[in-house]
Design an enzyme around this catalytic site. Structure first.
Site, PDB file in Angstrom:
ATOM      1  CD  GLU A  24      -1.395   1.215   3.314  1.00 35.44           C
ATOM      2  OE1 GLU A  24      -1.690   0.389   4.453  1.00 35.44           O
ATOM      3  OE2 GLU A  24      -1.683   2.161   3.309  1.00 35.44           O
ATOM      4  CE  LYS A 159       0.172   2.495  14.576  1.00 39.10           C
ATOM      5  NZ  LYS A 159      -0.596   1.877  13.484  1.00 39.10           N
TER       6      LYS A 159
HETATM    7  N1  PSU Z   1      -2.172   2.130  10.434  1.00 39.26           N
HETATM    8  C1  PSU Z   1      -0.754   2.206  10.618  1.00 39.26           C
HETATM    9  N2  PSU Z   1      -0.214   3.080   9.399  1.00 39.26           N
HETATM   10  C2  PSU Z   1      -1.119   3.343   8.374  1.00 39.26           C
HETATM   11  C3  PSU Z   1      -2.397   3.248   8.346  1.00 39.26           C
HETATM   12  C4  PSU Z   1      -2.839   2.705   9.660  1.00 39.26           C
HETATM   13  O1  PSU Z   1       0.011   1.791  11.245  1.00 39.26           O
HETATM   14  O2  PSU Z   1      -0.412   4.104   7.386  1.00 39.26           O
HETATM   15  C5  PSU Z   1      -3.299   3.894   7.454  1.00 39.26           C
HETATM   16  C6  PSU Z   1      -3.585   2.654   6.454  1.00 39.26           C
HETATM   17  O3  PSU Z   1      -3.687   3.103   5.191  1.00 39.26           O
HETATM   18  C7  PSU Z   1      -5.083   2.523   6.655  1.00 39.26           C
HETATM   19  C8  PSU Z   1      -5.309   3.739   7.044  1.00 39.26           C
HETATM   20  O4  PSU Z   1      -5.900   1.574   5.561  1.00 39.26           O
HETATM   21  O5  PSU Z   1      -4.621   4.565   7.948  1.00 39.26           O
HETATM   22  C9  PSU Z   1      -6.850   3.914   7.801  1.00 39.26           C
HETATM   23  O6  PSU Z   1      -7.322   4.973   7.866  1.00 39.26           O
HETATM   24  P1  PSU Z   1      -8.839   5.486   8.160  1.00 39.26           P
HETATM   25  O7  PSU Z   1      -8.922   5.260   9.753  1.00 39.26           O
HETATM   26  O8  PSU Z   1      -8.900   7.151   7.917  1.00 39.26           O
HETATM   27  O9  PSU Z   1      -9.674   4.558   7.189  1.00 39.26           O
END
Ligand code: PSU
Ligand code: MN
Length: 306
Positions: A24, A159
């Site tokens: 990603e 996390k």
């Molecule tokens: N958790 C991490 N690093 C990240 C993300 C999540 O440790 O970079 C990113 C990923 O791209 C995940 C996104 O899909 O955050 C989720 O964001 P949201 O909660 O806005 O959907």
């Protein structure tokens, strides 16, 4: 069908039924600081290649979904933070129609990988149900996408900036198998344990590939979440990281940051507070996930060739 731009390497591998692993890009543009993000992306691609698998980092550049990027593409994603939109599912049509750049989240990367015919995808951490979601409704579209799209996502768990218990409940409701790789305890990204039991435990990449095939044969839609604990030597202890996460969440509240900016802010703040230690852990777990992802892609390609 939308036009996807693939690198020659990815196209050839897919044509031949050789293993390909999706990676990603939000993690590059919005998950880590420059220039460590770009070196991480390059090193992860190299690890995947060393394991005989073709890496396909996925993003949208100038409105074109890209399956596999060259070095300039990785550099642009890593260095252009302000000009690169964080693209989840809802944002995909927008960036494509406007010919913009976009770094894809887990959800959007899964969808583009699936359109390209890629079944295995490695990242760092999954999005999930945010703490306080009963009031804010902030639940990542990563979860709904896992219920829809047949891609296996390898992460180091979730996390504790999120509500891990509610995230696991939601995945159960959505019918998503959550597999603990050689663990009984669901990992919490920086730590190997969260205190929540992993719903299903597996011991090997071949077991995971067999489960993917069984799910296909059953006609069950959606993806699979594989939770792979951070290596012991890279773990940050609970006592330390829990306090830091609480501090970062307090700062988030004070600044009034909400919605899609929440995760990038918290990740950046945690790097600041730990003096960079969280970044070292983050990079280590992404590499560890890439090794497992490559093994699963290889096993699944072997099953599909039969
Ligand atoms: N958790 C991490 N690093 C990240 C993300 C999540 O440790 O970079 C990113 C990923 O791209 C995940 C996104 O899909 O955050 C989720 O964001 P949201 O909660 O806005 O959907
Ligand atoms: Mn959200």
């Amino acid at each position: 069908m939308i036009d996807l731009m693939m690198t020659d390497e990815v196209r050839t591998a897919l044509d031949e039924g050789a293993p390909v692993l999706a990676l990603e890009s939000t993690i590059i543009s919005h998950g880590m600081p420059y220039p460590q993000n770009v070196s991480m992306a390059r090193e992860v691609e190299a690890i995947v290649r060393d394991h005989g698998v073709v890496p396909a980092t996925i993003a949208v550049l100038d409105g074109v979904p890209r399956i596999g990027l060259d070095d300039d593409g990785l550099e642009l994603l890593g260095s252009g933070e302000g000009s690169i939109r964080k693209v989840s599912i809802r944002d995909l049509p927008y960036v494509i129609a406007r010919c913009e750049h976009g770094a894809t989240t887990v959800a959007a990367t899964m969808r583009l990988a699936s359109l390209a015919g890629i079944r295995v995808f490695t990242t760092g951490g999954l999005g999930g149900v945010h703490r306080g979601a009963s009031a804010t409704f902030d639940i990542s579209a990563d979860l709904t996408e896992l219920s829809l799209t047949a891609v296996t996502v390898i992460s180091a768990g979730v996390k504790s900036i999120l509500d891990i218990g509610l995230t696991l409940e939601m995945l159960e409701t959505l019918g998503v198998p959550v597999l603990g790789y050689r663990t009984d305890d669901f990992p919490a990204f920086y730590t190997r344990t969260s205190g929540y039991a992993v719903p299903l435990r597996v011991e090997s990449a071949s077991e995971i590939a067999a489960l993917m095939k069984a799910k296909d044969d059953l006609g069950i839609n959606g993806g699979i979440s594989v939770a792979n604990p951070i290596p012991e030597s890279d773990e940050i202890g609970h006592e330390r990281i829990d306090a830091i996460i609480d501090q970062a969440l307090g700062d988030l509240d004070r600044l009034g940051i909400t919605g899609k900016d929440t995760t990038p802010y918290l990740l950046g703040r945690i790097v600041e507070i730990t003096g960079g230690d969280s970044l070292v852990a983050n990079i280590a777990l992404v590499k560890n996930n890439a090794v497992l992802g490559a093994a699963i892609a290889t096993e699944f390609a072997g099953l599909s060739a039969r």
